[in-house]
Structure formats: C-alpha cells, structure tokens
Design an enzyme around this catalytic site. Structure first.
Site, PDB file in Angstrom:
ATOM      1  N   GLY A 219      -7.315   1.785  -0.624  1.00 50.61           N
ATOM      2  CA  GLY A 219      -7.135   0.437  -0.082  1.00 50.61           C
ATOM      3  C   GLY A 219      -6.352  -0.470  -1.028  1.00 50.61           C
ATOM      4  O   GLY A 219      -5.692  -1.417  -0.589  1.00 50.61           O
TER       5      GLY A 219
ATOM      6  N   ALA B 139     -11.081   0.737  -1.446  1.00 55.60           N
ATOM      7  CA  ALA B 139     -12.225   0.128  -0.783  1.00 55.60           C
ATOM      8  C   ALA B 139     -13.480   0.556  -1.533  1.00 55.60           C
ATOM      9  O   ALA B 139     -13.474   1.567  -2.241  1.00 55.60           O
ATOM     10  CB  ALA B 139     -12.284   0.588   0.666  1.00 55.60           C
TER      11      ALA B 139
ATOM     12  N   GLU C  78      -8.002   9.206  -0.900  1.00 50.96           N
ATOM     13  CA  GLU C  78      -9.132   9.299   0.037  1.00 50.96           C
ATOM     14  C   GLU C  78      -9.509  10.737   0.358  1.00 50.96           C
ATOM     15  O   GLU C  78     -10.675  11.053   0.580  1.00 50.96           O
ATOM     16  CB  GLU C  78      -8.794   8.560   1.349  1.00 50.96           C
ATOM     17  CG  GLU C  78      -8.739   7.046   1.246  1.00 50.96           C
ATOM     18  CD  GLU C  78      -7.366   6.509   0.877  1.00 50.96           C
ATOM     19  OE1 GLU C  78      -6.530   7.273   0.338  1.00 50.96           O
ATOM     20  OE2 GLU C  78      -7.119   5.313   1.130  1.00 50.96           O
TER      21      GLU C  78
ATOM     22  N   GLU D  57      -2.848   0.311  -0.405  1.00 47.85           N
ATOM     23  CA  GLU D  57      -2.543  -0.220   0.936  1.00 47.85           C
ATOM     24  C   GLU D  57      -2.401  -1.741   0.904  1.00 47.85           C
ATOM     25  O   GLU D  57      -1.545  -2.311   1.586  1.00 47.85           O
ATOM     26  CB  GLU D  57      -3.641   0.214   1.920  1.00 47.85           C
ATOM     27  CG  GLU D  57      -3.561   1.708   2.218  1.00 47.85           C
ATOM     28  CD  GLU D  57      -4.779   2.260   2.949  1.00 47.85           C
ATOM     29  OE1 GLU D  57      -5.922   1.914   2.564  1.00 47.85           O
ATOM     30  OE2 GLU D  57      -4.596   3.035   3.907  1.00 47.85           O
TER      31      GLU D  57
END
Ligand code: HXC
Length: 259
Positions: free
Chosen positions: A110, A67, A133, A113
C-alpha cells in the site's frame, strides 16, 4: 481535526503543504485511521486557497511499509467489503491539487501504491519500492497491479508482483516509476524544489493539466481497479492469507498450502 497518525506542516512556504505519515515504530504501516486522516487532510488542503501543491512524505526509514498487516490479519473478504477502505483511496486519488510523494526507505505494498497515487515521486537513494503482498498470501489491492504495470511495463511489474522483489530508487528511475533520485539528506528539499516550480504556474491550468494527464493514464483503469479489488477480497478467502499474515506477525516463514 486533530490527527493521530499524520502531521500537516507548512514550514517551507505557505503554498506548499507537507503531510507526514507518522507511525514510525510500525514503519508507517497504513492503518484505516491513518488513511481516513490522510483523506481528510487532503480534502482540507484542496479547499485551502493558499495551498497550491502538496507533498506526502514519511521519514528516512520508511515512506510506508504497506497496509497494516496486523489490522488485516483476521479479516474476511466480507469484512473488507463492508469496511470499503478503497472509498478512502478513491477520494485521495481525486485530490485536485498536485501531490508529490517524497520517498525515503520502504515504499511497499500500500505504501508503493500510495506513492503511485501521487502525481510525481521524488526519492532518496535509499528508497525501496515493492509489492510484496504475494509473500503474505494475498495480492495488491490499491492499484498496484494496474498503476505499476502502466508505469514500468509488464515485464518488471509481473516480476515485482509475482516475486515480491524490491527495486532500488535507481532502478525505479530507469523504469519510469519515479521522477528523481537524490542523496538521502536532499530528498525532501528536492521535493520542495519541484513543488516550488509547480506553485509558480497558474493553479487553474495546473488543475486542468493534472486532470488531463491522469485521464490519459487512467483510461481503462477503473475497470482494472474494480477487477483487482474483487481479486484482492477473494485472496482473503484463502487459508494462505491467514498463514501468510500469521507468519509475518509471529516472525516465522509462511507454509503455503495452496488452499
Ligand atoms: C504492520 C508492520 C508492517 C505492516 C512493518 N511492520 N511493516 N506492521 N503492517 N505492513 C512493523 C513490524 O511488525 C515491526 O513491528 C516494525 O514494523 C518494524 O518492522 P521489522 O519487520 O522489524 O523491520 P525490518 O526487519 O527492518 O523489515 C522491514 C520490512 C518488513 C522489510 C519492511 O517489516 C516487512 O516485510 N513488512 C511488511 C511489508 C509488506 O508485506 N507490505 C505489504 C502489506 S499488504 P514489531 O512490533 O514487530 O516490532 C498491503 C496491501 C495493501 O499493503 C492493500 C490495499 C490497502
């Protein structure tokens, strides 16, 4: 709709749609607009009768490096709750047609993911998977702690999530995270080959079979995702989140205080 951060192509066959994440300078960091565009593209492709299989890819350097940290850096937990970006992720997960992730380079946070949200993953030898993260003072929020653990088991998932270490495509294959590893110049061709096999089957049976495999995989997942989401928001109440993300943007080492 004109997309700014993705490209939708179908140069391989009318039945195979290729969605390319396209923020190359930012290593395809997934900002909110990119995710909305991806959701819209997948909804359109789901409705397009001609399309039978979708490939999501990035470029050779990156599938997606996570992200967009710069977009999240100054957000509070309440900002995130209001933006509710996970509604977009939930919609993507609900795509009825099979999706293959064709991964080269970084698939992190992300990005990892998103690849795991797809149904199968084909990787180039250069692919690196990780949930880093923790290094910026937060934790995975789009399924990382749940899907990774189900795919590779607790030992490796815990190590990846707690240390942020990356694993190679070969390791990911051995751990059961991905379907195939091929030389870099072949990963997209290999994904197209797999898509071609899928396209030869009944679209109805394919849809039902995808739904059923996901059911086996996801029983109990909703609860896990809900739990994860709350903790993800919670991590944005910490000073360490601010420190971790500022340090990334300022290109320095973070100094975590446990606050
Ligand atoms: C914003 C990013 C980014 C990201 C890279 N960039 N990743 N920008 N968000 N996630 C930008 C860099 O700031 C830089 O821009 C450019 O892309 C190239 O990156 P470099 O760091 O210079 O490249 P390199 O040295 O090769 O290192 C590659 C890397 C590193 C190891 C992938 O960029 C990195 O660690 N990125 C962050 C990975 C990460 O922590 N992902 C998880 C994010 S949190 P400039 O302008 O400086 O040149 C997450 C939570 C998901 O994903 C929650 C649910 C939505």
């Amino acid at each position: 709709m004109n997309f700014e951060f993705i490209l939708v192509e179908n140069q391989y066959a009318p039945q195979i749609a290729l969605v390319r994440l396209n923020r190359p300078k930012e290593l395809n960091a997934l900002n909110l607009q990119l995710m909305l565009e991806l959701k819209k593209a997948l909804q359109d492709l789901d409705e397009d009768e001609e399309v039978r299989c979708i490939i999501i890819t990035g470029n050779q350097q990156a599938f997606a490096a996570g992200a967009d940290i710069k977009q999240m850096e100054n957000k509070t937990a309440i900002d995130l709750l209001k933006i509710d970006q996970f509604e977009t992720w939930d919609q993507i997960r609900k795509t009825k047609k099979p999706i293959i992730a064709a991964v080269s380079g970084f698939a992190l946070g992300g990005g990892c993911e998103l690849a795991m949200t797809c149904d199968m993953i084909v990787a180039s030898e250069t692919a690196k998977f990780g949930q880093p993260e923790i290094k910026i003072g937060i934790m995975p929020g789009a399924g990382g702690t749940q899907r990774l653990t189900r795919a590779v088991g607790k030992a490796l998932a815990m190590e990846m999530v707690l240390t942020g270490k990356f694993i190679s495509a070969e390791e990911a294959l051995k751990a059961g995270l991905i379907n195939k590893v091929v030389p870099e110049e072949l990963y997209l061709n290999e994904a197209v080959k797999l898509a071609t096999e899928v396209c030869a089957m009944s679209p109805i049976a394919t849809r039902l079979a995808k739904e059923s495999v996901n059911k086996a995989f996801e029983t109990g997942l909703q609860e896990g995702l809900f739990f994860e989401r709350k903790n993800f928001y919670m991590s944005f109440t910490s000073e360490d989140q601010k420190e971790g993300m500022s340090a990334f943007v300022e290109k320095r080492k973070p100094d975590f205080k446990g606050k």
